[in-house]
Design an enzyme around this catalytic site. Structure first.
Site, PDB file in Angstrom:
ATOM      1  N   GLU A 101       3.518 -16.466  -9.053  1.00  0.00           N
ATOM      2  CA  GLU A 101       3.114 -15.917  -7.750  1.00  0.00           C
ATOM      3  C   GLU A 101       2.995 -17.045  -6.741  1.00  0.00           C
ATOM      4  O   GLU A 101       2.386 -18.074  -7.019  1.00  0.00           O
ATOM      5  CB  GLU A 101       1.742 -15.217  -7.809  1.00  0.00           C
ATOM      6  CG  GLU A 101       1.691 -13.899  -8.524  1.00  0.00           C
ATOM      7  CD  GLU A 101       0.297 -13.279  -8.454  1.00  0.00           C
ATOM      8  OE1 GLU A 101      -0.417 -13.505  -7.437  1.00  0.00           O
ATOM      9  OE2 GLU A 101      -0.101 -12.589  -9.403  1.00  0.00           O
ATOM     10  N   GLU A 122       1.089  -3.681   0.679  1.00  0.00           N
ATOM     11  CA  GLU A 122       0.456  -2.665  -0.171  1.00  0.00           C
ATOM     12  C   GLU A 122      -0.835  -2.188   0.490  1.00  0.00           C
ATOM     13  O   GLU A 122      -1.846  -2.894   0.514  1.00  0.00           O
ATOM     14  CB  GLU A 122       0.184  -3.243  -1.565  1.00  0.00           C
ATOM     15  CG  GLU A 122       1.454  -3.670  -2.283  1.00  0.00           C
ATOM     16  CD  GLU A 122       1.180  -4.423  -3.574  1.00  0.00           C
ATOM     17  OE1 GLU A 122       0.655  -3.819  -4.527  1.00  0.00           O
ATOM     18  OE2 GLU A 122       1.472  -5.637  -3.615  1.00  0.00           O
TER      19      GLU A 122
END
Length: 486
Positions: free
Chosen positions: A276, A330
């Site tokens: 990530e 999101e």
């Protein structure tokens, strides 16, 4: 490359640094043949995302051939079948105990979530948990047994050569990370976790998964970290006093701190995959640096940095695989505004900003540098702290609980902070100065902040499984004052 200047008033030092940076970039551009790889994290904490079949088409249209998911959702794995896209699936933290306790559970999980799809769906790795060491549910002790049981299950299905097992760590797993050459793992994790973990990775031919976010370091220390240094732009670099190497990006410095920590334990041969990294395109007022131009610069320049080859200053031959975070914005994620705005795409599949993901796309890519600000031209060296984060000389930060995290979640994180985490929780005991107000949120905020300050405000130390966030104004609960350092 010839370096010269027609501006006689430009300082020779600045010119020399500029030349050095340009030579560094040119050397990188020559290494396409042995370059690294770009993937993307496909998170789905949202209620407005396109179906998995359309997501696969989007990935293919952008030339993205690696994806990492945070579970093993059947709809996603079926949609990826036959796509040629390599997949990393995740066994969630909540299943670590079961996978560690029972070989039968691990075998059944592999059968249902891996064997049922592979090799048509090209599963290349299993991420066992995610940032387990900061999980407030104390799952650390289950990690290694769970990994071993899952590997045994892969052997049973003869997948162990195709599919690797690892676990993503946050940079808060480091005790020291500045300078990079002083990188070391937290002492309490060395014997119990990292030595057996790295031994397992060596034995199985796997790699260490690392989550690295230069944004967190810059956000908390914008007064001592150059934005150009954080965004892979031209800058004079920062010299590591320990080994004499010059760093032109905070990302490289963070990854080399991990390499140094591994080297200190005699595991120089283990590869690293960055599972990530990213930069938010929007944030709250106190989230310094969160913007579309900065997100575009970070991710676009990172893609160029990875796809043009070459490793880090400490490991120049270690081409990296890097997974950008994340594919979409999101809308159901908790926390500050930035949490919902790491996406490369809107749920409509429109790009948040235009950057390439392939070598071909890089041919027409140019970062648009910001207008220089007088007095902020040079990268400055962070003065201390884990994860490349220093204590700022101004603009203190504190860690507090998220009120919407729920009492059960906050209590679990509070128990961790006051127990294994080593926070100073005496002031929130009955009769003490910070006992009132007697609420889980107030007590958790005090404990989280104590832990955060003791860890020198290192990135990842104000997380607690997503139950905490950083603020720039001194928090107050009743008459209790929160410390800013220990």
């Amino acid at each position: 490359m010839l370096c010269f200047s027609q501006n006689q008033n430009q300082s020779m030092e600045r010119l020399a640094f500029s030349c050095l940076f340009n030579v560094f970039m040119c050397v990188s551009l020559l290494a396409f043949a042995d370059a690294g790889s770009i993937g993307v994290n496909y998170g789905r904490i949202a209620n407005n995302l396109p179906p998995a079949s359309k997501v696969v088409s989007l990935l293919k249209s952008q030339g993205l051939n690696r994806v990492k998911v945070f579970d093993s959702d059947p709809a996603v794995l079926k949609a990826l079948s036959g796509s040629g896209i390599k997949v990393t699936v995740d066994l969630p933290n909540g299943l670590l105990f079961a996978a560690a306790r029972s070989k039968s559970f691990a075998s059944t999980w592999v059968q249902k979530n891996v064997a049922a799809y592979h090799p048509s769906t090209q599963i290349e790795a299993i991420a066992v948990g995610n940032e387990v060491f900061v999980d407030p549910n104390n799952t650390t002790r289950y990690l290694i047994p769970a990994m071993k049981n899952l590997h045994d299950a892969l052997v049973k299905y003869n997948f162990n050569n195709d599919i690797k097992i690892s676990s993503p760590i946050a940079l808060s797993a480091l005790q020291n990370s500045y300078p990079s050459s002083a990188g070391s793992f937290r002492p309490e994790l060395v014997e119990s976790v990292f030595k057996p973990l790295l031994g397992f990775l060596r034995q199985t031919g796997s790699y260490l998964m690392v989550n690295a976010y230069p944004f967190f370091a810059y956000e908390s220390n914008a007064d001592v970290i150059s934005l150009d240094y954080a965004l892979f732009r031209e800058n004079p670099g920062v010299v590591d006093a320990g080994n004499g190497l010059r760093y032109f990006s905070l990302f490289d410095a963070q990854i080399d701190a991990v390499f140094a920590a591994m080297s200190a334990l005699k595991y120089d041969d283990i590869k690293v995959v960055v599972t990530e990294t990213g930069w938010p395109s929007k944030g709250d007022e106190n989230e310094v640096g969160a913007s579309i131009p900065n997100a575009a610069a970070y991710n676009g320049n990172l893609v160029r940095r990875i796809l043009t080859g070459g490793g880090t200053p400490l490991r120049p031959k270690a081409d990296l695989t890097v997974y950008l975070f994340a594919l979409f914005n999101e809308n159901n994620k908790n926390g500050p505004t930035s949490e919902r705005n790491y996406g490369l795409f809107y749920p409509t599949e429109e790009k948040v900003y235009d950057i390439p993901f392939t070598v071909e796309g890089l041919k027409n890519y140019h970062d648009t540098p910001r207008t220089p600000v007088p007095g902020n031209q040079h990268a400055r060296t962070p003065v201390s702290g884990g994860g490349g984060v220093s204590k700022s000389t101004s603009g203190n930060t504190w860690c507090v609980a998220k009120g919407d995290a729920g009492k059960e979640r906050l209590q679990s994180a509070l128990d961790y902070a006051c127990g294994e985490g080593g926070a100073d929780c005496h002031p929130i005991q009955p009769g003490s100065t910070c006992y009132s107000p007697n609420t889980v949120e107030a007590h958790a905020s005090f404990a989280f902040n104590s832990y955060y300050q003791k860890k020198s405000r290192a990135m990842g130390t104000c997380y607690f499984g997503g139950a905490a966030y950083v603020v720039t104004q001194p928090p107050r609960y009743g008459s209790c004052e929160f410390p800013t350092g220990y």
